[in-house]
Design a protein around this motif. Structure first.
Motif, short mmCIF file in Angstrom:
data_model
loop_
_atom_site.label_atom_id
_atom_site.label_comp_id
_atom_site.label_asym_id
_atom_site.label_seq_id
_atom_site.Cartn_x
_atom_site.Cartn_y
_atom_site.Cartn_z
N LYS A 162 0.84 -1.19 0.00
CA LYS A 162 0.00 0.00 0.00
C LYS A 162 0.88 1.24 0.00
N ILE A 163 0.35 2.31 -0.60
CA ILE A 163 1.03 3.60 -0.58
C ILE A 163 -0.03 4.69 -0.51
N GLN A 164 0.24 5.69 0.28
CA GLN A 164 -0.71 6.79 0.46
C GLN A 164 -0.14 8.08 -0.12
N GLY A 165 -1.03 8.96 -0.55
CA GLY A 165 -0.61 10.25 -1.08
C GLY A 165 -1.78 10.99 -1.69
N GLN A 166 -1.49 12.12 -2.26
CA GLN A 166 -2.48 12.88 -3.02
C GLN A 166 -2.56 12.24 -4.40
N ILE A 167 -3.65 11.57 -4.69
CA ILE A 167 -3.81 10.85 -5.96
C ILE A 167 -4.15 11.84 -7.07
N VAL A 168 -3.38 11.82 -8.13
CA VAL A 168 -3.62 12.71 -9.27
C VAL A 168 -4.34 11.90 -10.35
N ASP A 169 -5.64 12.13 -10.49
CA ASP A 169 -6.46 11.46 -11.51
C ASP A 169 -6.50 12.39 -12.72
N TYR A 174 -7.12 13.93 -4.97
CA TYR A 174 -7.74 13.61 -3.69
C TYR A 174 -6.78 12.77 -2.85
N LYS A 175 -6.95 12.82 -1.54
CA LYS A 175 -6.15 12.01 -0.63
C LYS A 175 -6.60 10.56 -0.75
N GLY A 176 -5.65 9.68 -0.95
CA GLY A 176 -6.05 8.29 -1.15
C GLY A 176 -4.96 7.29 -0.83
N GLU A 177 -5.33 6.02 -0.97
CA GLU A 177 -4.42 4.91 -0.71
C GLU A 177 -4.50 3.92 -1.88
N ILE A 184 0.90 11.35 -6.02
CA ILE A 184 1.11 10.12 -6.77
C ILE A 184 0.44 10.27 -8.13
N LEU A 185 1.17 10.02 -9.19
CA LEU A 185 0.62 10.17 -10.54
C LEU A 185 1.23 9.13 -11.47
N PRO A 186 0.64 8.92 -12.65
CA PRO A 186 1.25 8.00 -13.62
C PRO A 186 2.66 8.46 -13.99
N GLY A 187 3.49 7.51 -14.36
CA GLY A 187 4.86 7.85 -14.73
C GLY A 187 4.93 8.58 -16.06
N PHE A 188 6.04 9.29 -16.25
CA PHE A 188 6.26 10.04 -17.49
C PHE A 188 6.70 9.08 -18.61
N ILE A 189 6.36 9.48 -19.84
CA ILE A 189 6.73 8.68 -21.01
C ILE A 189 7.35 9.60 -22.06
N ASP A 190 8.53 9.22 -22.53
CA ASP A 190 9.14 9.92 -23.66
C ASP A 190 8.55 9.31 -24.93
N ALA A 191 7.77 10.10 -25.67
CA ALA A 191 6.99 9.57 -26.79
C ALA A 191 7.79 9.34 -28.07
N HIS A 192 9.05 9.76 -28.07
CA HIS A 192 9.91 9.46 -29.23
C HIS A 192 11.35 9.73 -28.84
N ALA A 199 0.91 -1.46 -12.18
CA ALA A 199 1.30 -0.53 -11.13
C ALA A 199 2.53 0.28 -11.55
N ASP A 200 2.32 1.17 -12.50
CA ASP A 200 3.36 2.08 -12.99
C ASP A 200 3.00 3.48 -12.52
N PHE A 201 3.72 3.99 -11.54
CA PHE A 201 3.40 5.32 -11.04
C PHE A 201 4.61 5.92 -10.34
N ILE A 202 4.52 7.21 -10.08
CA ILE A 202 5.61 7.91 -9.42
C ILE A 202 5.08 8.74 -8.27
N VAL A 203 5.94 9.01 -7.33
CA VAL A 203 5.64 9.89 -6.20
C VAL A 203 6.49 11.13 -6.36
N VAL A 204 5.84 12.30 -6.43
CA VAL A 204 6.58 13.55 -6.59
C VAL A 204 6.29 14.49 -5.43
N GLU A 205 7.22 15.39 -5.22
CA GLU A 205 7.12 16.31 -4.08
C GLU A 205 5.97 17.29 -4.25
N ASP A 206 5.82 17.80 -5.49
CA ASP A 206 4.72 18.73 -5.77
C ASP A 206 4.45 18.72 -7.26
#
Length: 539
Positions: free
Chosen positions: A2-9, A16-19, A41-49, A297-304
Motif C-alpha cells: 500500500k502507498i498513500q498520497g495525493q492521488i492525481v487522476d 484527492y487524498k487516497g491509498e 502520486i501520478l502516472p509515470g512520465f513517457i518519452d513519446a519518441h 502498477a506504474d506510477f511515481i511519487v513527486v514532491e509537488d
C-alpha cells in the motif's frame, strides 16, 4: 503493498487524498483516505519518441538514469543501431532492455538506410519490416523519414507502410517543414505523428489535419518554445519527446523538465500531464498503467506539481527509484560493432579547387535544419581550406564500413579557433563526421575515432581526448554516471577550442542527416535536402 498520497487522476481532472493497494504488478484498488500526506502520486512520465542510442548508453543503463526523473517508459526508435547492424542491432536493444524493470517500446526502423544517398552498415527492406512487425515486442513502424519516398509513391516505402497497416500498428512520421497538399498526402497514407515541427504554424496545420504532434526538446533540437502555446487547446493530441538526449543532459532531467516549464507558463497541470503521461499510452497502446484499479502498477511519487521532483518510481509494482538512488542493477552484455575502415592520411582531406565561391552549410543553434550560404572560398595551393576568421570550417564524412575517399564540405557556426572534433555518431548511417581548422587536425581526429572503433573526440595541437563508444560505435559499455561525466569533460574541451554551440557533438551528429533540409553532407557528397539530390560545392 500500500502507498498513500495525493492521488492525481489526470483523466478526471481531480486530486484527492487516497491509498493505493497493489499486488503482483497490478493496482488492486484506489480508495479515498482522509490522511495527512503532502506528496503526490501520478502516472509515470513517457518519452513519446527517443533514440536510446543518442544517450550513448545501452537501454539497461539508460533506464537506471531515466527512472530518477520519473520516466517509466519510452517509445524508442532503434534506427541508429539498425543502420549499423541491421536487425541484429534491433534485437540487441530489445533483449538488453528486457533485462531491467523499465518499459522500452521499440519500433521497426523504417529507414535503414535513411536514404539511398549514403552508405550504411545494413539494409532493412520491406520484407525485413514485415518480419519485425510480426513480433509483439515491436509496437509500431518508426519514423518514416523518407518523406519524399512517400510523396513520390516509392514502391518499397509504401510496402513498409502497408505492412504496418496490415498489423494494425501505428506509423510515426518525420516531415520537417512539409505543408499543404504534400502533408495531406503524407497523412493519408496512415502516418499519424510528427516530432519535427519547428514552427507554430506548421504544427497547427498538422494538428488540424489529424496528426498527433510531439513537442521535442532534446540536446540539439529544441522546439518547446515554438510549440508549447498549442498545448492548452490541443492537449489531447500532443505529447512530449526528447528525440535525442546526450548523457550529460539526461543526468539533469528528462520529461519532468518539460512539465516544469509548461506549468510555469500557467498551463493547466492536467493538460500538461495528459501530454506527458496519458497520450503516449493511448496512441501506441502501451502496456503502461494510468493509475486506475486493474492497471499495471506504474506510477511515481513527486514532491509537488510545480517542480515535479521525483521521490519514488514504481514499474509493475517494483520500486526502482527511492531517496535519490536508482535501484536498477547493471547487466552484462556483449559489445557488437561494425567498423571496417583503415586510417587516413592528411592528403585524403584535401579538396582541389580554384573556385572563388563555395556553398556552405549553416548550422543553427537548437535546430536540425540548416541553411545554405554562399561564401568566398579560401584557397591555399589549389586546396580549399578552413577560414577561422569567418568561421567557415572544413567538414568531412568518412565511410566507416569500407575504405572510400572522404567527402568534404564547409560549415559555419561551429566556431572552432583551433583543433578539430569528430564522432562516429553521425545520423543516421553513423559514418565518421569531423570538423576542424586544418586538414592535419581533422585527419588526427578521424584516425583517433578509427583507432578506437567508435567514439567522440576532440584534438588540438597539444592534446587529445576521446570517449570510446565500443557498442556499434555509438554507445558506451559504461554506466550513465561515468559516461555523463566523460562526455561533459569532452564537451568542455570542445568549447575551449572555440565552439560556442550549446551541444557541439549533438549538432555535429545531425550534419549528415540528409532527410532534414537544407544542406547536409553524406559520405558520398554535399546534399541538397530541399530537392533531394547531390549538389556541387563550387558555385
Amino acid at each position: 503493498m500500500k502507498i498513500q498520497g495525493q492521488i492525481v487522476d489526470i483523466q478526471n481532472k481531480s486530486i484527492y487524498k487516497g491509498e493505493i493497494t497493489f499486488e503482483n504488478g497490478k493496482i488492486v484498488s484506489i480508495e479515498e483516505k482522509n490522511h495527512y500526506v503532502q506528496h503526490y502520486i501520478l502516472p509515470g512520465f513517457i518519452d513519446a519518441h527517443i533514440h536510446i542510442e543518442s544517450s550513448m548508453l545501452v537501454p539497461s543503463e539508460f533506464a537506471k538514469i531515466a527512472v530518477k526523473h520519473g520516466t517509466v517508459a519510452t517509445v524508442s526508435d532503434p534506427h541508429e543501431i539498425a543502420n549499423v547492424l541491421g536487425v541484429a542491432g534491433v534485437e540487441f536493444m530489445i533483449e538488453n532492455g528486457k533485462q531491467v524493470p523499465f518499459k522500452f517500446n521499440f519500433g521497426a526502423p523504417s529507414c535503414v538506410p535513411a536514404t539511398n544517398f549514403e552508405s550504411a552498415g545494413a539494409v532493412i527492406n520491406s520484407e525485413g519490416i514485415k518480419k519485425l512487425l510480426e513480433h509483439s515486442d515491436i509496437k509500431y513502424l518508426a519514423e518514416m523519414m523518407n518523406y519524399p519516398g512517400v510523396l513520390y509513391d516509392d514502391e518499397e516505402v509504401l510496402k513498409k507502410i502497408e505492412w504496418a497497416r496490415h498489423f494494425n500498428k501505428p506509423i510515426d512520421g518525420h516531415a520537417p517543414g512539409v505543408r499543404g497538399d504534400d502533408i495531406s498526402k503524407y497523412i493519408n497514407t496512415g502516418i499519424s505523428t510528427d516530432h519535427e515541427c519547428f514552427t507554430f504554424e506548421e504544427a497547427l496545420e498538422k494538428l488540424q489535419k489529424g496528426m498527433k504532434i510531439l513537442i521535442r526538446e532534446g540536446s540539439a533540437a529544441k522546439n518547446f518554445e515554438a510549440l508549447i502555446d498549442l498545448l492548452p487547446k490541443h492537449f489531447e493530441k500532443m505529447m512530449f519527446c526528447s528525440d535525442d538526449k546526450h548523457p550529460d543532459d539526461l543526468l539533469v532531467g528528462h520529461i519532468n523538465q518539460l512539465c516544469v516549464r509548461s506549468v510555469s507558463k500557467g498551463i493547466d497541470v492536467f493538460k500538461v500531464l495528459h501530454a506527458a503521461c496519458v497520450n503516449p499510452v493511448k496512441h501506441y497502446s502501451l502496456d503502461v498503467g494510468l493509475l486506475k484499479a486493474g492497471d499495471l502498477a506504474d506510477f511515481i511519487v513527486v514532491e509537488d506539481l510545480v517542480n515535479f521532483k521525483t521521490l519514488q518510481t514504481y514499474i509493475n509494482g517494483e520500486l526502482v527509484f527511492k531517496n535519490g538512488k536508482s535501484l536498477i542493477k547493471p547487466v552484462s552484455f556483449e559489445n557488437l560493432n561494425n567498423f571496417n575502415c583503415e586510417k587516413k592520411v592528411v592528403s585524403d582531406f584535401k579538396l582541389e579547387s580554384f573556385s572563388k565561391n563555395i556553398r556552405v552549410i549553416e548550422a543553427l543553434e537548437g535546430q536540425l535544419v540548416t541553411n545554405e550560404l554562399i561564401a568566398e572560398a579560401r584557397v591555399e595551393k589549389g586546396n580549399l581550406v578552413s577560414n577561422t576568421i569567418n568561421d567557415i570550417l572544413k567538414i568531412t564524412v568518412v565511410n566507416r564500413y569500407q575504405n572510400q575517399k572522404p567527402a568534404i564540405a564547409f560549415i559555419k557556426n561551429f566556431g572552432l579557433k583551433e583543433g578539430a572534433i569528430a564522432s562516429s555518431v553521425g545520423h543516421d548511417s553513423h559514418n565518421i563526421i569531423a570538423v576542424g581548422v586544418s586538414d592535419e587536425v581533422i585527419c588526427n581526429a578521424v584516425n583517433l575515432i578509427i583507432k578506437n572503433k567508435g567514439g567522440i573526440c576532440a584534438v588540438s595541437n597539444a592534446n587529445e581526448k576521446i570517449v570510446p563508444l565500443p557498442v556499434a560505435g555509438i554507445m558506451s559499455d559504461k554506466d550513465g554516471e561515468t559516461i555523463g561525466k566523460s562526455y561533459a569533460e569532452l564537451d568542455k574541451f570542445a568549447k575551449q577550442l572555440g565552439s560556442n554551440l550549446y551541444a557541439p557533438y549533438m549538432t555535429l551528429s545531425f550534419m549528415a542527416l540528409l532527410v532534414i533540409p537544407s544542406l547536409k553532407l553524406s559520405d558520398k557528397g554535399l546534399f541538397d535536402g530541399d530537392n533531394f539530390k547531390f549538389i556541387n560545392i563550387e558555385c
